[in-house]
Design a protein around this motif. Structure first.
Motif, PDB file in Angstrom:
ATOM      1  N   LEU A  15     121.639  41.286 -46.387  1.00  0.00           N
ATOM      2  CA  LEU A  15     122.120  41.567 -47.745  1.00  0.00           C
ATOM      3  C   LEU A  15     123.644  41.648 -47.764  1.00  0.00           C
ATOM      4  O   LEU A  15     124.285  41.110 -48.673  1.00  0.00           O
ATOM      5  N   ALA A  16     124.220  42.266 -46.768  1.00  0.00           N
ATOM      6  CA  ALA A  16     125.679  42.365 -46.702  1.00  0.00           C
ATOM      7  C   ALA A  16     126.316  40.992 -46.584  1.00  0.00           C
ATOM      8  O   ALA A  16     127.334  40.711 -47.212  1.00  0.00           O
ATOM      9  N   VAL A  17     125.706  40.121 -45.798  1.00  0.00           N
ATOM     10  CA  VAL A  17     126.225  38.758 -45.647  1.00  0.00           C
ATOM     11  C   VAL A  17     126.190  38.037 -46.991  1.00  0.00           C
ATOM     12  O   VAL A  17     127.153  37.376 -47.388  1.00  0.00           O
ATOM     13  N   ALA A  18     125.100  38.160 -47.727  1.00  0.00           N
ATOM     14  CA  ALA A  18     124.979  37.497 -49.027  1.00  0.00           C
ATOM     15  C   ALA A  18     126.023  38.018 -50.014  1.00  0.00           C
ATOM     16  O   ALA A  18     126.608  37.245 -50.773  1.00  0.00           O
ATOM     17  N   VAL A  19     126.258  39.316 -50.000  1.00  0.00           N
ATOM     18  CA  VAL A  19     127.242  39.898 -50.912  1.00  0.00           C
ATOM     19  C   VAL A  19     128.644  39.392 -50.585  1.00  0.00           C
ATOM     20  O   VAL A  19     129.417  39.042 -51.484  1.00  0.00           O
ATOM     21  N   VAL A  20     128.957  39.328 -49.290  1.00  0.00           N
ATOM     22  CA  VAL A  20     130.288  38.858 -48.894  1.00  0.00           C
ATOM     23  C   VAL A  20     130.492  37.413 -49.315  1.00  0.00           C
ATOM     24  O   VAL A  20     131.551  37.051 -49.838  1.00  0.00           O
ATOM     25  N   VAL A  79     134.342  29.964 -45.564  1.00  0.00           N
ATOM     26  CA  VAL A  79     133.559  31.171 -45.847  1.00  0.00           C
ATOM     27  C   VAL A  79     132.437  31.325 -44.830  1.00  0.00           C
ATOM     28  O   VAL A  79     132.221  32.407 -44.275  1.00  0.00           O
ATOM     29  N   ALA A  80     131.705  30.256 -44.561  1.00  0.00           N
ATOM     30  CA  ALA A  80     130.593  30.337 -43.610  1.00  0.00           C
ATOM     31  C   ALA A  80     131.083  30.698 -42.215  1.00  0.00           C
ATOM     32  O   ALA A  80     130.453  31.508 -41.518  1.00  0.00           O
ATOM     33  N   ALA A  81     132.206  30.149 -41.781  1.00  0.00           N
ATOM     34  CA  ALA A  81     132.734  30.449 -40.449  1.00  0.00           C
ATOM     35  C   ALA A  81     133.150  31.912 -40.334  1.00  0.00           C
ATOM     36  O   ALA A  81     132.821  32.582 -39.345  1.00  0.00           O
ATOM     37  N   VAL A  82     133.843  32.415 -41.329  1.00  0.00           N
ATOM     38  CA  VAL A  82     134.287  33.810 -41.272  1.00  0.00           C
ATOM     39  C   VAL A  82     133.090  34.750 -41.289  1.00  0.00           C
ATOM     40  O   VAL A  82     133.017  35.700 -40.501  1.00  0.00           O
ATOM     41  N   VAL A  83     132.126  34.508 -42.160  1.00  0.00           N
ATOM     42  CA  VAL A  83     130.941  35.367 -42.222  1.00  0.00           C
ATOM     43  C   VAL A  83     130.194  35.335 -40.895  1.00  0.00           C
ATOM     44  O   VAL A  83     129.769  36.364 -40.368  1.00  0.00           O
TER      45      VAL A  83
END
Length: 149
Positions: free
Chosen positions: A17-22, A86-90
């Motif tokens: 959930l945290a990943v989706a929010v970020v 965005v995907a790399a940072v997450v």
């Protein structure tokens, strides 16, 4: 208190959930501003001085028609760059560290979420029963005296 918070964070789908929010909020806005302000102008320079950027017009004629039918490839490239950043940072900031922690837990190097002991559960049950009995005693004593007017 901090141990309980850590256990909450490591439980279930909280990390997902945290990943989706970020991905869906503030970080995307920052990356979009970066690529729109810096990357897109650099890409548009490849289109030449006489064009609106990297792209082409489907129909030419009047300036209005040319503008309405312009396919802007730099916007597409910009969106792809946004996604990759965005995907790399997450992945490197959130997903990878959490996976490493979970692997250590499986190997036994780090303690997992603590479960309440049997004694703690029995104490909770005792306390709940005591509070229910006290509540029933208060209600019964009010019934004996009659309704308050």
């Amino acid at each position: 208190m901090l141990k309980g918070f850590k256990d909450f964070l490591m439980r279930g789908n909280v990390v997902d959930l945290a990943v989706a929010v970020v991905i869906g909020t503030a970080f995307t806005a920052i990356v979009t501003a970066f690529t729109t302000s810096i990357i897109k102008p650099l890409i548009n320079t490849m289109g030449g001085a006489e064009t609106k950027g990297l792209g082409f017009s489907i129909r030419t004629g009047t300036p209005e028609l040319t503008e309405k039918t312009f396919i802007d490839l730099s916007t597409l490239i910009n969106a792809v760059i946004n996604f990759v950043i965005v995907a790399a940072v997450v992945y490197f900031v959130l997903v990878l560290p959490i996976k490493k922690i979970q692997e250590r837990r499986k190997r036994g190097e780090e303690a997992g979420p603590s479960e309440p002991t049997e004694v703690e559960v029995l104490k909770e049950i005792r306390d709940l029963l005591t509070s229910q009995q006290n509540h029933q005693t208060v209600v019964q004593s009010q019934d004996v005296r009659g309704p308050k007017i």
